[in-house]
Scaffold this motif. Structure first.
Motif, PDB file in Angstrom:
ATOM      1  N   ALA A 124      30.563  45.512  42.153  1.00 19.22           N
ATOM      2  CA  ALA A 124      31.962  45.778  41.809  1.00 19.22           C
ATOM      3  C   ALA A 124      32.339  45.060  40.517  1.00 19.22           C
ATOM      4  O   ALA A 124      33.003  45.638  39.637  1.00 19.22           O
ATOM      5  CB  ALA A 124      32.870  45.336  42.956  1.00 19.22           C
ATOM      6  N   ALA A 125      31.915  43.810  40.383  1.00 20.39           N
ATOM      7  CA  ALA A 125      32.234  43.070  39.157  1.00 20.39           C
ATOM      8  C   ALA A 125      31.596  43.733  37.945  1.00 20.39           C
ATOM      9  O   ALA A 125      32.198  43.827  36.866  1.00 20.39           O
ATOM     10  CB  ALA A 125      31.751  41.627  39.285  1.00 20.39           C
ATOM     11  N   ALA A 134      40.030  47.258  37.951  1.00 20.84           N
ATOM     12  CA  ALA A 134      39.763  45.919  38.495  1.00 20.84           C
ATOM     13  C   ALA A 134      39.121  45.866  39.871  1.00 20.84           C
ATOM     14  O   ALA A 134      38.401  44.937  40.177  1.00 20.84           O
ATOM     15  CB  ALA A 134      41.070  45.130  38.522  1.00 20.84           C
ATOM     16  N   HIS A 135      39.442  46.842  40.731  1.00 19.60           N
ATOM     17  CA  HIS A 135      38.998  46.714  42.135  1.00 19.60           C
ATOM     18  C   HIS A 135      38.254  47.965  42.566  1.00 19.60           C
ATOM     19  O   HIS A 135      38.692  49.084  42.285  1.00 19.60           O
ATOM     20  CB  HIS A 135      40.199  46.466  43.044  1.00 19.60           C
ATOM     21  CG  HIS A 135      40.873  45.165  42.759  1.00 19.60           C
ATOM     22  ND1 HIS A 135      40.336  43.949  43.130  1.00 19.60           N
ATOM     23  CD2 HIS A 135      42.013  44.868  42.105  1.00 19.60           C
ATOM     24  CE1 HIS A 135      41.118  42.968  42.718  1.00 19.60           C
ATOM     25  NE2 HIS A 135      42.154  43.504  42.089  1.00 19.60           N
ATOM     26  N   TRP A 136      37.171  47.779  43.317  1.00 19.44           N
ATOM     27  CA  TRP A 136      36.281  48.885  43.670  1.00 19.44           C
ATOM     28  C   TRP A 136      36.046  48.951  45.168  1.00 19.44           C
ATOM     29  O   TRP A 136      36.037  47.935  45.855  1.00 19.44           O
ATOM     30  CB  TRP A 136      34.932  48.718  42.958  1.00 19.44           C
ATOM     31  CG  TRP A 136      35.068  48.905  41.488  1.00 19.44           C
ATOM     32  CD1 TRP A 136      35.475  47.964  40.593  1.00 19.44           C
ATOM     33  CD2 TRP A 136      34.872  50.118  40.761  1.00 19.44           C
ATOM     34  NE1 TRP A 136      35.524  48.521  39.327  1.00 19.44           N
ATOM     35  CE2 TRP A 136      35.157  49.841  39.401  1.00 19.44           C
ATOM     36  CE3 TRP A 136      34.464  51.412  41.101  1.00 19.44           C
ATOM     37  CZ2 TRP A 136      35.060  50.803  38.409  1.00 19.44           C
ATOM     38  CZ3 TRP A 136      34.362  52.372  40.110  1.00 19.44           C
ATOM     39  CH2 TRP A 136      34.659  52.071  38.779  1.00 19.44           C
ATOM     40  N   LEU A 301      40.216  51.095  41.033  1.00 17.81           N
ATOM     41  CA  LEU A 301      41.610  51.271  40.640  1.00 17.81           C
ATOM     42  C   LEU A 301      42.131  49.996  39.990  1.00 17.81           C
ATOM     43  O   LEU A 301      41.514  48.935  40.113  1.00 17.81           O
ATOM     44  CB  LEU A 301      42.473  51.712  41.825  1.00 17.81           C
ATOM     45  CG  LEU A 301      42.667  50.848  43.061  1.00 17.81           C
ATOM     46  CD1 LEU A 301      43.698  51.521  43.976  1.00 17.81           C
ATOM     47  CD2 LEU A 301      41.397  50.686  43.836  1.00 17.81           C
ATOM     48  N   THR A 302      43.231  50.130  39.281  1.00 22.35           N
ATOM     49  CA  THR A 302      43.771  48.978  38.569  1.00 22.35           C
ATOM     50  C   THR A 302      44.288  47.946  39.571  1.00 22.35           C
ATOM     51  O   THR A 302      44.585  48.273  40.724  1.00 22.35           O
ATOM     52  CB  THR A 302      44.946  49.396  37.664  1.00 22.35           C
ATOM     53  OG1 THR A 302      45.971  49.940  38.501  1.00 22.35           O
ATOM     54  CG2 THR A 302      44.521  50.416  36.620  1.00 22.35           C
ATOM     55  N   ALA A 306      45.931  48.507  43.254  1.00 24.89           N
ATOM     56  CA  ALA A 306      45.267  47.892  44.415  1.00 24.89           C
ATOM     57  C   ALA A 306      46.264  47.048  45.205  1.00 24.89           C
ATOM     58  O   ALA A 306      46.337  47.127  46.440  1.00 24.89           O
ATOM     59  CB  ALA A 306      44.098  47.036  43.947  1.00 24.89           C
ATOM     60  N   ASP A 307      47.067  46.256  44.502  1.00 25.20           N
ATOM     61  CA  ASP A 307      48.070  45.433  45.191  1.00 25.20           C
ATOM     62  C   ASP A 307      49.027  46.320  45.980  1.00 25.20           C
ATOM     63  O   ASP A 307      49.376  46.020  47.120  1.00 25.20           O
ATOM     64  CB  ASP A 307      48.879  44.609  44.169  1.00 25.20           C
ATOM     65  CG  ASP A 307      48.055  43.479  43.583  1.00 25.20           C
ATOM     66  OD1 ASP A 307      46.978  43.183  44.147  1.00 25.20           O
ATOM     67  OD2 ASP A 307      48.479  42.907  42.563  1.00 25.20           O
ATOM     68  N   ARG A 308      49.425  47.403  45.363  1.00 21.56           N
ATOM     69  CA  ARG A 308      50.416  48.263  46.034  1.00 21.56           C
ATOM     70  C   ARG A 308      49.840  48.918  47.283  1.00 21.56           C
ATOM     71  O   ARG A 308      50.493  48.982  48.319  1.00 21.56           O
ATOM     72  CB  ARG A 308      50.928  49.327  45.056  1.00 21.56           C
ATOM     73  CG  ARG A 308      52.068  48.778  44.196  1.00 21.56           C
ATOM     74  CD  ARG A 308      52.518  49.741  43.125  1.00 21.56           C
ATOM     75  NE  ARG A 308      52.719  51.093  43.619  1.00 21.56           N
ATOM     76  CZ  ARG A 308      52.618  52.179  42.876  1.00 21.56           C
ATOM     77  NH1 ARG A 308      52.321  52.076  41.584  1.00 21.56           N
ATOM     78  NH2 ARG A 308      52.826  53.354  43.388  1.00 21.56           N
TER      79      ARG A 308
END
Ligand code: PLP
Length: 456
Positions: A124-125, A134-136, A301-302, A306-308
C-alpha cells in the motif's frame, strides 16, 4: 513515405486467412487434440469463455512460460507480446515473485487466513508513492477494485450514477456496458443478463469531448467518472492536449469524483498515467499485473475520502455492506505484490520496457510508411497497438468503426504460426522487463512479411 495509400484486396485476404488457418490446424496438433479432448464439462470447451476468442478454431495450450517466452504443448516457443492481456506484464514467473510465493506458501505456510501480513502495508505504501492517493484496500481482480470503488463513490457523494466513456472496458462491471449511438445511449451489444438497463445507472459520452462530459455531469447525479486516462480496450485512444485537465476541472466543478483505472495504463510508467502525466484522481484502481500474475487488485482513495468513509455510520465496509471478499488481501497475493512492485516492475524496469516498446512502434510505423498501409500505431509507454485506420482514433466510437475482424484474424494467425503471440482481443503488444530489442525486431520483420503478402 508513400503518398498513396494501399488498398486491401479482400479476395487475397480471404485466401491468406484460409492458408493461415490450415497452417494453424496442422502446426499445433497437441493443442488441437487437447481442445478436442477437453470434453463436455467446460463451458464452451475452455476454462474461461474468453479463451474461445483465440483465432484458428482452438486455443494454444500453455505448457511452460518464463519471462517473455511461452511454450505450447507441441514444444513451440513464442515471443509473448500478449502477456496474459497484461496479467503477466512483469514477465512470466519472475524470480523474485517465485521466491516470495514459495516462501509464503511453502516455507511460512498459509495463503489465506483473514489476517493481515506486513506485506500488504508495504504494498500500500508503495502504491501511494507511485499513484499519490493515500489509502489502499485490496481485491483479487481489477473488476472488483472498480466495483468497490464505485460503491464507495456512491456512498460518499449520495449520487446514484456513474459516468464512463463509450467503448470503455473496466472488467465485468455492470454499469460500464453502455455506448453512445446517434439515437442516444444504449446497452452494449451482447451485454449478458444485465441486472438493469445501464441507462438507469450510467451516463456515457465519447472520450476527448469535454463539452459532452460537461453536459452529462450537469445533471448533478453522477457520483464518479470511471476512466482509463487513455482508452486501451478499443485500440489505444490517447487524450488530446488539455483534455485530462478539462476532465479534472469539470469533475471538481460538478462535485463528481474521478476514478483513474490504471489496470492497463500502468504501462505508461511505474505510477501509470497518474504519475507520468501529473494527474490528480480522487481514487485509483488497478489489478492484473501488480502481483506478477498471482491474483490481486487494489483501489486507493485520498486521505480526505478515506476519513469520510470510515466515519460514515451508514457505510458497512467491514461486513455485509457490499464491499469486500473473503480472499481479498490474502497473504499470498500480498507477498507477490511486494516482490513484484519492489523488485520487478521497478522504475528502471519501466525505462527498459518503454525503450523496447518505442522500438517496436517505430518498426511497425516504418512498415506502414514504406507500404502506404492505411493503418496507424499508438504507443502508451510499454504497450503499443495497431489499428486499421490511417490516423489514430480520437474516440472509442471512431476506434470501434476501424475494427476489422478479417485483418485481425489474418495478422494473429500469421504471427502465431511464426512464433509470435499477440493479444487475441486486439492487436496489442506489451513489453515486460524480459522483452528484448531482438523480440521487437522479430515482430517488425514478421509484420512486414504479413503486410507484403497481403499487398501482393
Ligand atoms: C482497464 C481495465 N480495467 C479492469 C479490467 C478488469 O480486469 P480483470 O478482468 O482482471 O478483473 C480490465 C480487463 O481487461 C481492464 O482492461
Amino acid at each position: 513515405m508513400t503518398a498513396r495509400l494501399a488498398t486491401i484486396d479482400r479476395d487475397r485476404l480471404a485466401a491468406l486467412i484460409d492458408r493461415e488457418r490450415a497452417a494453424y490446424q496442422a502446426g499445433f496438433p497437441r493443442s488441437r487434440d487437447a481442445f478436442a479432448a477437453a470434453g463436455n464439462h467446460l463451458l464452451g470447451g475452455v476454462p474461461m469463455t474468453w479463451m474461445r476468442m483465440w483465432p484458428g478454431g482452438f486455443p494454444l495450450y500453455h505448457a511452460t512460460a518464463a519471462g517473455a517466452r511461452l511454450t505450447d504443448l507441441d514444444g513451440h516457443e513464442f515471443i509473448d507480446f500478449c502477456l496474459g492481456d497484461t496479467g503477466a506484464m512483469a514477465g512470466h514467473s519472475p524470480a523474485p515473485v517465485q521466491a516470495a510465493v514459495s516462501r509464503r506458501y511453502g516455507e511460512l505456510g498459509g495463503a489465506t487466513t483473514m489476517l493481515p501480513t506486513p506485506d500488504a502495508a508495504w504494498a500500500a505504501a508503495e502504491l501511494t508513492r507511485r499513484f499519490t492517493v493515500a489509502h489502499w484496500s485490496f481485491t483479487l481482480t481489477a473488476t472488483d477494485a472498480n466495483r468497490w470503488a464505485i460503491r464507495l463513490a456512491r456512498q460518499l457523494t449520495g449520487r446514484p450514477k456513474i459516468a464512463v466513456f463509450s467503448y470503455c472496458y473496466h472488467g465485468s462491471v455492470d454499469e460500464s456496458f453502455i455506448v453512445v449511438t446517434p439515437d442516444g445511449p444504449r446497452s452494449r451489444v451482447g451485454n449478458v443478463g444485465a441486472p438493469v438497463d445501464p441507462r438507469e445507472t450510467t451516463r456515457v459520452m465519447e472520450f476527448n469531448d469535454p463539452d459532452a462530459l460537461d453536459r452529462e455531469l450537469a445533471h448533478g447525479d453522477v457520483a464518479a467518472v470511471l476512466m482509463e486516462p487513455a482508452l486501451t480496450n478499443i485500440g489505444i485512444v490517447l487524450p488530446e492536449p488539455g483534455y485530462l485537465d478539462a476532465v479534472r476541472e469539470l469533475t471538481r466543478r460538478h462535485g463528481t469524483l474521478l476514478i483513474n483505472d490504471e489496470t492497463h495504463t500502468f504501462s505508461a510508467g511505474p505510477g501509470g498515467c497518474t504519475a507520468a502525466w501529473g494527474l490528480e484522481p480522487d481514487m485509483v484502481t488497478i489489478g492484473k499485473s501488480i502481483a506478477g500474475g498471482i491474483p490481486a487488485g487494489a483501489y486507493g482513495l485520498t486521505a480526505e475520502l478515506a476519513d469520510r468513509i470510515l466515519a460514515d455510520p451508514a457505510a458497512d465496509i467491514q461486513d455485509t455492506g457490499g464491499v469486500g471478499g473473503t480472499l481479498a488481501g490474502n497473504a499470498l497475493s500480498a507477498a507477490a505484490m511486494r516482490a513484484t512492485l519492489g523488485e520487478v516492475l521497478t522504475g528502471e524496469a519501466f525505462d527498459g520496457m518503454i525503450a523496447v516498446a518505442t522500438r517496436f512502434t517505430a518498426g511497425v510505423q516504418s512498415v506502414l510508411d514504406r507500404r502506404g498501409l492505411p493503418w496507424s500505431i499508438v504507443q502508451l509507454g510499454a504497450r503499443a497497438e495497431y489499428r486499421f485506420c490511417p490516423e489514430p482514433p480520437r474516440t472509442g466510437g471512431q476506434s470501434e468503426a476501424a475494427a476489422d475482424t478479417e485483418l485481425d484474424e489474418y495478422l494473429h494467425l500469421y504471427m502465431v504460426n511464426r512464433g509470435i503471440l499477440m493479444t487475441p482481443f486486439h492487436n496489442m503488444a506489451l513489453m515486460c522487463p524480459a522483452t528484448t530489442d531482438a523480440d521487437a525486431d522479430a515482430h517488425t520483420a514478421t509484420f512486414a512479411a504479413a503486410a507484403d503478402e497481403l499487398l501482393g
